[in-house]
Design a protein around this motif. Structure first.
Motif, PDB file in Angstrom:
ATOM      1  N   ASP A  11      14.479   6.588 -10.639  1.00  0.00           N
ATOM      2  CA  ASP A  11      13.435   6.722  -9.623  1.00  0.00           C
ATOM      3  C   ASP A  11      12.843   5.350  -9.308  1.00  0.00           C
ATOM      4  OD1 ASP A  11      11.836   6.126 -11.779  1.00  0.00           O
ATOM      5  OD2 ASP A  11      11.093   8.165 -12.045  1.00  0.00           O
ATOM      6  N   ALA A  12      11.908   5.328  -8.359  1.00  0.00           N
ATOM      7  CA  ALA A  12      11.350   4.049  -7.899  1.00  0.00           C
ATOM      8  C   ALA A  12      10.590   3.338  -9.007  1.00  0.00           C
ATOM      9  CB  ALA A  12      10.440   4.291  -6.690  1.00  0.00           C
ATOM     10  N   SER A  13       9.829   4.095  -9.803  1.00  0.00           N
ATOM     11  CA  SER A  13       9.059   3.479 -10.891  1.00  0.00           C
ATOM     12  C   SER A  13       9.980   2.834 -11.908  1.00  0.00           C
ATOM     13  CB  SER A  13       8.173   4.532 -11.558  1.00  0.00           C
ATOM     14  OG  SER A  13       7.227   5.062 -10.657  1.00  0.00           O
ATOM     15  N   THR A  14      11.070   3.499 -12.245  1.00  0.00           N
ATOM     16  CA  THR A  14      12.017   2.937 -13.210  1.00  0.00           C
ATOM     17  C   THR A  14      12.692   1.691 -12.658  1.00  0.00           C
ATOM     18  OG1 THR A  14      12.407   5.170 -14.069  1.00  0.00           O
ATOM     19  CG2 THR A  14      14.014   3.479 -14.643  1.00  0.00           C
ATOM     20  N   ALA A  15      12.990   1.682 -11.365  1.00  0.00           N
ATOM     21  CA  ALA A  15      13.606   0.496 -10.756  1.00  0.00           C
ATOM     22  C   ALA A  15      12.678  -0.713 -10.864  1.00  0.00           C
ATOM     23  CB  ALA A  15      13.948   0.782  -9.297  1.00  0.00           C
ATOM     24  N   ILE A  16      11.383  -0.512 -10.587  1.00  0.00           N
ATOM     25  CA  ILE A  16      10.424  -1.617 -10.701  1.00  0.00           C
ATOM     26  C   ILE A  16      10.297  -2.050 -12.159  1.00  0.00           C
ATOM     27  CG2 ILE A  16       8.015  -2.271 -10.381  1.00  0.00           C
ATOM     28  CD1 ILE A  16       7.866  -0.370  -8.036  1.00  0.00           C
ATOM     29  N   ALA A  17      10.224  -1.077 -13.078  1.00  0.00           N
ATOM     30  CA  ALA A  17      10.078  -1.406 -14.495  1.00  0.00           C
ATOM     31  C   ALA A  17      11.292  -2.172 -15.015  1.00  0.00           C
ATOM     32  CB  ALA A  17       9.860  -0.128 -15.307  1.00  0.00           C
ATOM     33  N   THR A  18      12.487  -1.795 -14.574  1.00  0.00           N
ATOM     34  CA  THR A  18      13.691  -2.507 -14.992  1.00  0.00           C
ATOM     35  C   THR A  18      13.674  -3.949 -14.493  1.00  0.00           C
ATOM     36  OG1 THR A  18      14.937  -0.427 -14.920  1.00  0.00           O
ATOM     37  CG2 THR A  18      16.206  -2.469 -14.929  1.00  0.00           C
ATOM     38  N   HIS A  19      13.259  -4.135 -13.257  1.00  0.00           N
ATOM     39  CA  HIS A  19      13.154  -5.488 -12.712  1.00  0.00           C
ATOM     40  C   HIS A  19      12.105  -6.291 -13.477  1.00  0.00           C
ATOM     41  CE1 HIS A  19      12.999  -8.106  -8.808  1.00  0.00           C
ATOM     42  NE2 HIS A  19      13.521  -8.734  -9.845  1.00  0.00           N
ATOM     43  N   LEU A  20      10.973  -5.671 -13.768  1.00  0.00           N
ATOM     44  CA  LEU A  20       9.922  -6.341 -14.541  1.00  0.00           C
ATOM     45  C   LEU A  20      10.437  -6.738 -15.923  1.00  0.00           C
ATOM     46  CD1 LEU A  20       6.895  -7.139 -14.874  1.00  0.00           C
ATOM     47  CD2 LEU A  20       6.512  -4.819 -15.740  1.00  0.00           C
ATOM     48  N   ASN A  21      11.184  -5.845 -16.567  1.00  0.00           N
ATOM     49  CA  ASN A  21      11.733  -6.135 -17.887  1.00  0.00           C
ATOM     50  C   ASN A  21      12.653  -7.363 -17.840  1.00  0.00           C
ATOM     51  OD1 ASN A  21      12.446  -5.106 -20.777  1.00  0.00           O
ATOM     52  ND2 ASN A  21      14.428  -5.340 -19.773  1.00  0.00           N
ATOM     53  N   LYS A  22      13.489  -7.450 -16.816  1.00  0.00           N
ATOM     54  CA  LYS A  22      14.413  -8.588 -16.704  1.00  0.00           C
ATOM     55  C   LYS A  22      13.664  -9.891 -16.459  1.00  0.00           C
ATOM     56  CE  LYS A  22      18.565 -10.198 -14.305  1.00  0.00           C
ATOM     57  NZ  LYS A  22      18.034 -11.569 -14.109  1.00  0.00           N
ATOM     58  N   VAL A  23      12.677  -9.849 -15.558  1.00  0.00           N
ATOM     59  CA  VAL A  23      11.927 -11.075 -15.252  1.00  0.00           C
ATOM     60  C   VAL A  23      11.171 -11.558 -16.488  1.00  0.00           C
ATOM     61  CG1 VAL A  23      10.026 -12.006 -13.878  1.00  0.00           C
ATOM     62  CG2 VAL A  23      11.751 -10.577 -12.792  1.00  0.00           C
ATOM     63  N   TYR A  67       0.819  -1.220   0.000  1.00  0.00           N
ATOM     64  CA  TYR A  67       0.000   0.000   0.000  1.00  0.00           C
ATOM     65  C   TYR A  67       0.850   1.265   0.000  1.00  0.00           C
ATOM     66  CZ  TYR A  67       0.870   0.177   5.093  1.00  0.00           C
ATOM     67  OH  TYR A  67       1.457   0.247   6.334  1.00  0.00           O
ATOM     68  N   GLY A  68       2.105   1.163   0.415  1.00  0.00           N
ATOM     69  CA  GLY A  68       2.968   2.339   0.399  1.00  0.00           C
ATOM     70  C   GLY A  68       3.397   2.747  -0.999  1.00  0.00           C
ATOM     71  N   LEU A  69       3.235   1.846  -1.977  1.00  0.00           N
ATOM     72  CA  LEU A  69       3.639   2.142  -3.349  1.00  0.00           C
ATOM     73  C   LEU A  69       2.472   2.580  -4.224  1.00  0.00           C
ATOM     74  CD1 LEU A  69       6.103  -0.821  -4.035  1.00  0.00           C
ATOM     75  CD2 LEU A  69       6.544   1.393  -2.945  1.00  0.00           C
ATOM     76  N   ILE A  70       1.283   2.704  -3.638  1.00  0.00           N
ATOM     77  CA  ILE A  70       0.112   3.107  -4.426  1.00  0.00           C
ATOM     78  C   ILE A  70       0.308   4.462  -5.100  1.00  0.00           C
ATOM     79  CG2 ILE A  70      -2.333   3.747  -4.240  1.00  0.00           C
ATOM     80  CD1 ILE A  70      -2.686   1.502  -2.242  1.00  0.00           C
ATOM     81  N   PRO A  71       0.977   5.462  -4.472  1.00  0.00           N
ATOM     82  CA  PRO A  71       1.197   6.734  -5.186  1.00  0.00           C
ATOM     83  C   PRO A  71       1.945   6.578  -6.507  1.00  0.00           C
ATOM     84  CG  PRO A  71       1.630   7.022  -2.835  1.00  0.00           C
ATOM     85  CD  PRO A  71       1.406   5.559  -3.060  1.00  0.00           C
ATOM     86  N   LEU A  72       2.724   5.519  -6.672  1.00  0.00           N
ATOM     87  CA  LEU A  72       3.437   5.317  -7.937  1.00  0.00           C
ATOM     88  C   LEU A  72       2.489   4.989  -9.081  1.00  0.00           C
ATOM     89  CD1 LEU A  72       6.475   3.140  -6.754  1.00  0.00           C
ATOM     90  CD2 LEU A  72       6.414   5.611  -7.128  1.00  0.00           C
ATOM     91  N   VAL A  73       1.278   4.493  -8.743  1.00  0.00           N
ATOM     92  CA  VAL A  73       0.321   4.080  -9.767  1.00  0.00           C
ATOM     93  C   VAL A  73      -0.641   5.206 -10.119  1.00  0.00           C
ATOM     94  CG1 VAL A  73      -1.377   2.297 -10.356  1.00  0.00           C
ATOM     95  CG2 VAL A  73       0.503   1.753  -8.835  1.00  0.00           C
ATOM     96  N   ASN A  74      -0.802   6.175  -9.238  1.00  0.00           N
ATOM     97  CA  ASN A  74      -1.790   7.241  -9.435  1.00  0.00           C
ATOM     98  C   ASN A  74      -1.179   8.373 -10.254  1.00  0.00           C
ATOM     99  OD1 ASN A  74      -3.890   9.009  -9.305  1.00  0.00           O
ATOM    100  ND2 ASN A  74      -3.847   9.287  -7.082  1.00  0.00           N
ATOM    101  N   PRO A  75      -1.626   8.567 -11.514  1.00  0.00           N
ATOM    102  CA  PRO A  75      -1.054   9.645 -12.330  1.00  0.00           C
ATOM    103  C   PRO A  75      -1.341  11.038 -11.770  1.00  0.00           C
ATOM    104  CG  PRO A  75      -2.276   8.065 -13.683  1.00  0.00           C
ATOM    105  CD  PRO A  75      -2.609   7.778 -12.256  1.00  0.00           C
ATOM    106  N   LYS A  91      11.582   2.844  -2.408  1.00  0.00           N
ATOM    107  CA  LYS A  91      11.190   3.922  -1.512  1.00  0.00           C
ATOM    108  C   LYS A  91      10.523   5.026  -2.333  1.00  0.00           C
ATOM    109  CE  LYS A  91      13.226   2.019   2.081  1.00  0.00           C
ATOM    110  NZ  LYS A  91      12.435   1.476   3.213  1.00  0.00           N
ATOM    111  N   VAL A  92       9.258   5.281  -2.042  1.00  0.00           N
ATOM    112  CA  VAL A  92       8.538   6.357  -2.730  1.00  0.00           C
ATOM    113  C   VAL A  92       9.111   7.702  -2.293  1.00  0.00           C
ATOM    114  CG1 VAL A  92       6.289   7.446  -3.058  1.00  0.00           C
ATOM    115  CG2 VAL A  92       6.455   4.959  -2.919  1.00  0.00           C
ATOM    116  N   GLY A  93       9.350   8.579  -3.245  1.00  0.00           N
ATOM    117  CA  GLY A  93       9.875   9.904  -2.938  1.00  0.00           C
ATOM    118  C   GLY A  93      11.390   9.960  -2.879  1.00  0.00           C
ATOM    119  N   ARG A  94      12.075   8.804  -3.046  1.00  0.00           N
ATOM    120  CA  ARG A  94      13.532   8.778  -3.055  1.00  0.00           C
ATOM    121  C   ARG A  94      14.000   8.172  -4.376  1.00  0.00           C
ATOM    122  NH1 ARG A  94      16.281   7.352   2.524  1.00  0.00           N
ATOM    123  NH2 ARG A  94      17.584   9.061   1.774  1.00  0.00           N
ATOM    124  N   GLU A  95      15.271   8.321  -4.667  1.00  0.00           N
ATOM    125  CA  GLU A  95      15.813   7.813  -5.915  1.00  0.00           C
ATOM    126  C   GLU A  95      16.949   6.841  -5.631  1.00  0.00           C
ATOM    127  OE1 GLU A  95      16.650  10.740  -8.828  1.00  0.00           O
ATOM    128  OE2 GLU A  95      14.582  11.481  -8.858  1.00  0.00           O
TER     129      GLU A  95
END
Length: 698
Positions: free
Chosen positions: A482-494, A368-376, A432-436
């Motif tokens: 940023d946090a969104s790019t880190a998740i996307a990079t991990h998703l791309n690898k998987v 639930y702490g990562l929900i702000p990453l999904v809200n445009p 971490k939301v809000g950090r890079e």
């Protein structure tokens, strides 16, 4: 005209759809009222029709649940306004021409309304009419116009956010393409409607002003015509033309007031699942407010000099209504008739196939702490990053990667996420939301202050830093995301590592259908004539397992069609297809000088592996001595590391016989190692051996 032409004309007329002639007929009627004199009887009919139309419009506005249900209202308002103004012009012509004949000169309707309002006192009648004009113009029309303007402004301002919300729901898998298209159409209709209402409200305000001017013209013009042309006395002319003018104005102002009210009702509606009547009834049924109002009425009724009977009667009636509402709310639910009926109600529902949920092919579970990453609306970029990953992988792998279902999960840490394939978590991480995230690529020029961590996709050393430290981290050689790019990079690898799991029979059939549009005979000969769809699917999955793109479906299908007479085994078909795709495989491995830097096995070691493979039974795994296997893979890891330090990708070239086995064995033991056979390297490709793998035998 010939008989054939006449018969054709009759046939065309018989086929014509006359349902669309209503509005053109109304326009012609309005034009006729503006130009032609109308008899009093026809004026009576048209005035009555105008009142009926306005009543229908306001009743529809009251029963509408949301403004878009009456999307034709701006156009209807325009025609209704023009009809009323046309009637004003027609009645003005009759009043000025025939007004001297008496009260019935403009018809019975005008005379009746004039006599009702005036009631024998022309001054009072004129004042009442002026009050109606003020109510319509100052109160209703002006307020509705202001609300329309604000609605239009806020609707247009909110459009980008609503559009992004639709795209977010579509990317997250909450809605499908058809639902998204429908919601976009509704959004466009909503913006068009409120924009039109902003302009349509000007029709209503202009109509009120026109009614006031027509009243003055009728009164002044009537007195001038009556005294100057028909020799009437001032009192007689005033009596006749005042009655006709006020009657005509009232007949016009009542529909105008209804239209103004309908406009105000439409633009002040709050979109709910209830009509205005249901909504108001539900919200006004407040017992506390009704009891307070009843008490205040009772106190006022007890004051000396007040009409006690009226106040006390209304007080008792209000209290009775509040009491009735409380009784309905407190009324217990009906009890079950029998114990058997209660048992039947409590009996669990029989299970069916609707209770069995299918797992999502690709899922992303977030805390639930990562929900702000999904809200445009809060600046979240995760949805666009995921969409970019799907687009990039689809282009590189050669087939459409299915949508990623993003959902929040309360059973994981707030800052954690899980990448799920077919219901199984294949990748986990924390951001971490809000950090890079400052990633150490291997060579940096200083430390960073922050929370040390590991980059989730490749396990590199990294530090979570404040966004203000981004530029400083880059000057030190760190890669900052940023946090969104880190998740996307991990998703791309998987997804890339598990590309074969993303390809099923459905995707293969769509690839074949797409190829059949350009080469129908090629696909028709292969499936199902020579190979089954399952064999083709398994072969393509093998290629993806070995990180080979299947974009060149024409070459793959041609090779499979030729090889189908020799074997039906997917593994053997894969080995036959790979050399045909050699250039595509090698193109990402060559350096800037178009040279391919490779590793090779020591000749003695390669011959030993050949001998072991020949001694193994067909269809079984290669039986290699454990100590030799351990030394072999350790040497491969050391060699791959050495080649990568030289700046080249780790590529091992072996004979075609042992390549399939060694590729499967090394896939999970040596990271980022590409295995090629000698036959897969194009003849004109420059090759440079930079390392030889040795494994001492005992």
């Amino acid at each position: 005209m010939s008989t054939l032409s006449l018969s054709t004309l009759r046939l065309n007329l018989s086929r014509y759809d006359y349902s669309g002639l209503g509005l053109p007929a109304l326009v012609l009627l309005i034009m006729a009222m503006l130009v032609l004199p109308l008899p009093p009887l026809l004026l009576d009919i048209l005035f009555t029709f105008n009142i009926a139309c306005s009543l229908v419009i306001i009743m529809i506005a009251i029963g509408t649940r949301k403004p878009l249900e009456f999307s034709s209202f701006p156009s209807v308002l325009l025609f209704a306004t023009m009809l009323r103004l046309g009637l004003n012009v027609a009645s003005t012509r009759v009043i000025l021409v025939n007004g001297h004949e008496g009260h019935d000169a403009a018809g019975k309707v005008v005379a009746a309304f004039g006599e009702i309002v005036i009631g024998g006192n022309y001054v009072v009648g004129f004042i009442i009419f002026a009050i109606l004009m003020i109510i319509n113009f100052i109160v209703v029309t002006k307020g509705a116009g202001r609300v329309s303007e604000v609605n239009a402004r806020f609707t247009l301002d909110a459009m980008p956010g609503k559009q992004m919300s639709i795209d977010a729901d579509l990317n997250a898998g909450v809605i499908d393409q058809d639902t998204a298209k429908k919601r976009r159409e509704e959004l466009a209709q909503e913006s068009d409607f409120f924009g039109s209402m902003d302009g349509a409200s000007k029709f209503v305000s202009g109509d009120a002003v026109a009614g006031l001017l027509i009243l003055v013209i009728n009164l002044v013009g009537g007195l001038a015509v009556g005294i100057g042309q028909h020799n009437l006395s001032l009192s007689e002319a005033g009596r006749i033309y005042t009655l006709l003018t006020i009657g005509d104005g009232l007949v016009a102002q009542i529909p105008s007031l209804f239209l103004s009210l309908a406009t105000a009702i439409i633009v002040t509606r709050v979109t709910t699942s209830e009509s205005m009547t249901e909504q108001a009834t539900t919200q006004l049924a407040n017992p506390t407010a009704l009891f307070l109002a009843a008490g205040i009425l009772a106190i006022l009724g007890a004051v000396p000099g007040m009409p006690h009977l009226v106040f006390l009667t209304l007080s008792l009636g209000t209290a009775a209504i509040a009491w009735g509402i409380l009784q309905r709310r407190d009324r217990p639910a009906p009890e079950p008739v029998t114990a058997a009926a209660q048992a039947a109600l409590d009996e669990p529902k029989e299970l069916d196939w609707d209770d069995v949920d299918q797992v999502d092919l690709i899922g992303l579970e977030i805390g639930y702490g990562l929900i702000p990453l999904v809200n445009p609306e809060t600046g979240g970029q995760l949805l666009s990053r995921v969409k970019g990953v799907r687009k990039k992988l689809s282009a590189e792998l050669g087939f459409l990667v299915q949508s990623v279902r993003i959902r929040d999960a309360l059973n994981i840490d707030p800052d954690a996420y899980h990448i799920v394939l077919k219901g199984v978590a294949r990748g986990k991480g924390q951001v971490k939301v809000g950090r890079e995230l400052a990633i150490n690529p291997g060579q940096v020029y200083g430390p960073l202050e922050g929370q040390a961590t590991k980059e989730p996709a490749f396990g590199l050393d990294a530090v979570w830093i404040d966004p203000a430290e981004r530029d400083h981290a880059r000057t030190l050689g760190y890669t900052v995301v940023d946090a969104s790019t880190a998740i996307a990079t991990h998703l791309n690898k998987v997804l890339r590592d598990n590309a074969s799991d993303l390809l099923s029979h459905d995707e293969v059939q769509q690839l074949l259908d797409k190829l059949a549009a350009k080469a129908p005979k090629l696909v028709e000969d292969l499936v199902p004539g020579k190979l089954s769809l399952g064999v083709v699917t398994r072969t393509l999955q093998n290629l993806l397992n070995e990180s080979v793109s299947i974009r060149d479906m024409r070459s793959i299908v041609e090779t499979l069609s030729e090889a189908s007479s020799r074997t039906q085994e997917p593994d053997q078909l894969t080995a036959i297809v790979r050399p045909k795709l050699g250039r595509m495989i090698v193109q990402s491995l060559v350096d800037e000088s178009n040279s391919l830097s490779v590793m090779t096995l020591d000749p003695g070691l390669e011959q030993l592996l050949h001998n072991v493979l020949q001694q193994s039974a067909p269809g079984q795994n290669m039986a290699i001595e454990p100590g030799l296997a351990e030394r072999l893979f350790a040497a491969l890891r050391d060699g791959a590391r050495a080649v990568e330090e030289m700046g080249h990708p780790a590529v091992l070239v072996v004979s075609p016989t042992i390549r399939p086995w060694l590729s499967r064995a090394a896939r999970y033991r040596v990271n980022d190692l590409t295995l090629l056979s000698y036959s897969e390297i194009p003849d004109d490709q420059s090759v440079k051996v930079v390392h030889t793998v040795h494994a001492e035998t005992r």
